[in-house]
Write a protein that holds these residues in place. Structure first.
Motif, short mmCIF file in Angstrom:
data_model
loop_
_atom_site.label_atom_id
_atom_site.label_comp_id
_atom_site.label_asym_id
_atom_site.label_seq_id
_atom_site.Cartn_x
_atom_site.Cartn_y
_atom_site.Cartn_z
N PHE A 54 1.17 -1.29 -0.13
CA PHE A 54 0.21 -0.54 -0.22
C PHE A 54 0.62 0.80 0.04
CE2 PHE A 54 -2.60 -3.44 1.61
CZ PHE A 54 -4.12 -3.29 1.14
N TRP A 55 0.28 2.29 -0.55
CA TRP A 55 0.77 4.37 -1.01
C TRP A 55 1.02 4.64 0.99
CZ3 TRP A 55 -0.03 8.71 -1.58
CH2 TRP A 55 1.29 10.23 -1.75
N GLU A 56 1.52 4.84 1.59
CA GLU A 56 1.03 5.60 2.62
C GLU A 56 0.51 5.08 3.91
OE1 GLU A 56 2.01 9.91 2.10
OE2 GLU A 56 3.62 9.41 1.39
N PRO A 57 0.28 4.03 3.80
CA PRO A 57 -1.20 3.23 4.46
C PRO A 57 -1.50 3.95 5.90
CG PRO A 57 0.44 2.21 4.68
CD PRO A 57 1.36 2.61 3.53
N LYS A 58 -0.16 4.68 6.66
CA LYS A 58 -0.48 5.27 7.89
C LYS A 58 -0.77 6.99 7.25
CE LYS A 58 2.99 2.94 9.78
NZ LYS A 58 3.84 1.73 8.92
N ARG A 59 -1.00 7.73 5.95
CA ARG A 59 -1.58 8.82 6.00
C ARG A 59 -2.94 8.58 5.98
NH1 ARG A 59 -1.31 13.06 2.58
NH2 ARG A 59 1.01 12.05 1.40
N LYS A 60 -3.93 9.40 7.25
CA LYS A 60 -4.82 9.86 7.04
C LYS A 60 -6.06 10.17 6.41
CE LYS A 60 -4.50 9.92 11.51
NZ LYS A 60 -4.84 9.19 12.18
N ARG A 61 -6.99 9.67 6.07
CA ARG A 61 -7.68 9.62 4.78
C ARG A 61 -9.47 9.98 5.30
NH1 ARG A 61 -3.37 6.09 3.23
NH2 ARG A 61 -2.90 6.95 1.24
N GLY A 62 -9.49 10.90 6.11
CA GLY A 62 -10.93 11.12 6.64
C GLY A 62 -10.99 10.21 7.56
N HIS A 63 -12.72 9.53 7.84
CA HIS A 63 -12.54 8.03 8.10
C HIS A 63 -12.43 7.04 8.07
CE1 HIS A 63 -14.65 11.09 10.73
NE2 HIS A 63 -14.79 11.16 9.73
N VAL A 64 -11.48 6.78 6.43
CA VAL A 64 -10.87 5.50 5.52
C VAL A 64 -9.38 5.66 6.37
CG1 VAL A 64 -10.40 4.52 3.99
CG2 VAL A 64 -12.88 5.31 3.94
N GLN A 65 -9.42 3.96 6.57
CA GLN A 65 -8.18 3.87 6.62
C GLN A 65 -8.04 2.25 6.05
OE1 GLN A 65 -6.83 3.20 10.50
NE2 GLN A 65 -9.11 3.84 11.52
N VAL A 66 -6.54 2.02 6.49
CA VAL A 66 -5.63 0.98 5.88
C VAL A 66 -5.73 -0.19 7.25
CG1 VAL A 66 -4.09 -0.98 5.01
CG2 VAL A 66 -4.52 1.15 4.07
N ASP A 67 -7.33 -0.61 7.43
CA ASP A 67 -7.13 -1.46 8.53
C ASP A 67 -7.40 -3.34 8.10
OD1 ASP A 67 -7.80 -3.19 11.20
OD2 ASP A 67 -10.25 -2.44 11.00
N ILE A 68 -6.14 -3.40 8.35
CA ILE A 68 -6.06 -4.50 7.83
C ILE A 68 -6.47 -6.15 9.09
CG2 ILE A 68 -4.64 -6.29 7.71
CD1 ILE A 68 -2.57 -4.70 5.83
N ARG A 69 -7.55 -7.18 8.73
CA ARG A 69 -8.11 -7.75 9.67
C ARG A 69 -7.68 -9.52 8.74
NH1 ARG A 69 -12.75 -5.70 11.25
NH2 ARG A 69 -13.04 -7.42 13.01
N GLY A 70 -7.07 -9.31 8.17
CA GLY A 70 -6.65 -10.95 7.60
C GLY A 70 -5.59 -10.61 7.04
N ALA A 71 -4.64 -11.80 7.00
CA ALA A 71 -4.12 -12.13 5.09
C ALA A 71 -3.09 -13.07 5.51
CB ALA A 71 -2.66 -11.19 5.41
N GLY A 72 -2.80 -13.90 4.24
CA GLY A 72 -2.00 -15.33 4.28
C GLY A 72 -2.11 -16.01 3.02
N VAL A 73 -2.19 -17.38 2.54
CA VAL A 73 -2.22 -18.29 1.17
C VAL A 73 -2.49 -19.11 1.76
CG1 VAL A 73 0.15 -16.74 0.17
CG2 VAL A 73 0.35 -18.68 2.13
N PHE A 74 -3.25 -19.72 1.13
CA PHE A 74 -3.57 -20.31 1.18
C PHE A 74 -3.16 -21.44 0.65
CE2 PHE A 74 -7.61 -24.45 -0.58
CZ PHE A 74 -7.69 -24.01 1.15
N ASP A 75 -2.46 -22.84 0.38
CA ASP A 75 -2.28 -24.24 -0.30
C ASP A 75 -3.22 -25.29 -0.17
OD1 ASP A 75 -1.04 -25.96 -1.29
OD2 ASP A 75 0.70 -26.56 1.21
#
Length: 461
Positions: free
Chosen positions: A380-401
């Protein structure tokens, strides 16, 4: 939910068709159970956006028979149905397999695709975004990323000049460059041996270029010159006598003398704008030039592409933010970067120009089948940047085998009893892929934060 209509019709007991049908049913059950346990369980899917990226090996090619039955496409559809948006790489010119896959996914799914990329490095591939229209809206903005002059990706071995049409290399008298050199080669038939890579032979001191008629000395734009008195439209130029060199001088050759090895990306990145809930996001999918993991020059080529990519996308995002500081649009890049590891310089190139790979993605040991290479990434480009109420809030990530559940090693005798284990491992990657699908899930509903902010607003007057 995918549509598995071909499973309804049974066939004669003991027939190959019935064996495939029963095997596919069992495989789908295993996959569905595994997928249900793989993704986050404590999230409200109405309030999240799940994005996937998957390099599907030679999708549309016929090697090893291609996806010659519905079985692998059913498995792919089951996996992809768990995403809201999926970036797919290595879709070939023939889209038959892909269109079959989309039909299995059902009418709620749509796609946006590029044309194939010409040239050897492009490998006849196209980029595709699959998306669920019930979950995601296409914002009618899409385009392929190209680089401006001065920012193009030059080959790591430098620009080449074609020695033909009067352009020749003059060697010093008695110089002989014939000899034995290290280089890769291949057999081209009838005992002929051909180079499988460029062979570079150092030139002796005193070698010069013999230029063809029509060549010109070019002074670059911005070079300081003089204006002769009373001469409108003319300038005075000082050209060194004897040897001419310097940053303001270029040679211009007639015709197509320059090789122009890599002026743009080997496979053009594809940018599409989507919206899901509160999130507006510009997604760029890529398949970065591979070359060779052991060849330093080809590895440098890969790094150059990644740097130019992040630079171009970062500049684009920064320009939009400058024009509209309240712009809430996120910018992300995902796909096959051919990154060797989280510690490698190719990862450093990705995390340049304002891009960051989230820790949840960096912690994944590998996205290839062996899980040893960090080829696929999401940044993500500048994920910590303030964008009003929207933000990069990650709920999960992974790869599926998926190979833990379908086309398993203990099923070799079922699928390919005549193959060795090593050959079977390769064969099954042409049914599914040699990459595992990677995903990230983001919060897409920021209504509570917005309502809280509204509640704190003081009354006017």
């Amino acid at each position: 939910m995918p549509f598995y209509s071909r499973l309804r019709k049974s066939f004669r007991a003991g027939s190959a068709e019935e064996a495939t049908r029963k095997r596919t049913i069992a495989g789908l059950r295993r996959l569905r159970e595994a997928l249900a346990g793989h993704f986050p369980k404590d999230t409200d899917r109405i309030a999240t956006l799940r994005i996937g990226t998957w390099n599907i090996r030679e999708f549309g090619n016929t090697k090893y028979g291609g996806r010659d039955t519905y079985e692998p496409l059913y498995y792919m559809a089951e996996i992809l149905s768990n995403f809201d948006i999926a970036a797919i790489q290595e879709v070939r010119d023939n889209m038959r397999e892909f269109l079959d896959l989309r039909q299995i996914l059902g009418p709620d799914w749509d796609y946006i695709a590029t044309d194939v990329t010409d040239g050897g490095a492009g490998n006849g591939e196209r980029m595709v975004f699959l998306f669920n229209r019930n979950r995601v809206r296409f914002r009618h903005i899409a385009g392929e990323l190209t680089l401006p002059d001065g920012k193009k990706v030059l080959a790591s071995f430098g620009e080449r000049i074609k020695l033909q049409n009067g352009l020749a290399l003059q060697l010093p008298e008695a110089a002989d460059l014939s000899g034995i050199y290290d280089a890769r080669s291949l057999t081209a038939g009838s005992g002929t041996i051909r180079l499988d890579e460029d062979l570079e032979i150092p030139l002796p001191e005193g070698a010069v270029l013999s230029l063809p008629v029509g060549s010109a000395l070019a002074l670059t734009k911005g070079t300081e010159v003089t204006r002769p008195p009373g001469s409108k439209g003319k300038v005075g130029v000082q050209v060194p006598q004897g040897s001419v060199s310097g940053e303001n001088f270029r040679l211009r050759f007639p015709g197509e003398a320059m090789d122009q090895s890599f002026k743009q990306f080997a496979r053009t990145p594809f940018i599409v704008s989507f919206q899901s809930g509160w999130i507006k996001i510009d997604l760029a999918t890529v398949h970065i030039y591979f070359g060779d993991n052991e060849n330093e020059k080809l590895l440098a080529q890969r790094k150059h592409e990644i740097i130019r990519l992040t630079e171009a996308l970062g500049n684009r995002a920064a320009k939009e933010i400058k024009a509209d500081p309240d712009n809430p649009v996120l910018t992300a890049v995902l796909g096959d970067f051919n990154i060797i590891s989280a510690e490698h310089e190719t990862m450093e190139a990705l995390q340049a120009n304002g891009f960051e790979v989230p820790p949840q993605i960096r912690e994944i040991p590998g996205s290839n089948v062996e899980k040893t290479k960090a080829y696929d990434q999401i940044a993500f480009w500048e994920p910590k940047r303030k964008r009003g109420h929207v933000q990069v809030d990650i709920r999960g990530a992974g790869v599926f085998d998926y190979f833990e559940h379908v086309y398993r090693l203990d099923e070799r005798d079922t699928y390919q009893p005549q193959r060795s284990e090593g050959s079977y491992r390769t064969w099954r990657t042409y049914k599914m892929s040699d990459h595992l699908p990677m995903w990230i899930e983001l919060t897409s509903d920021f209504s509570d934060a917005y309502i809280d902010a509204c509640d704190k607003t003081e009354p006017s007057g």
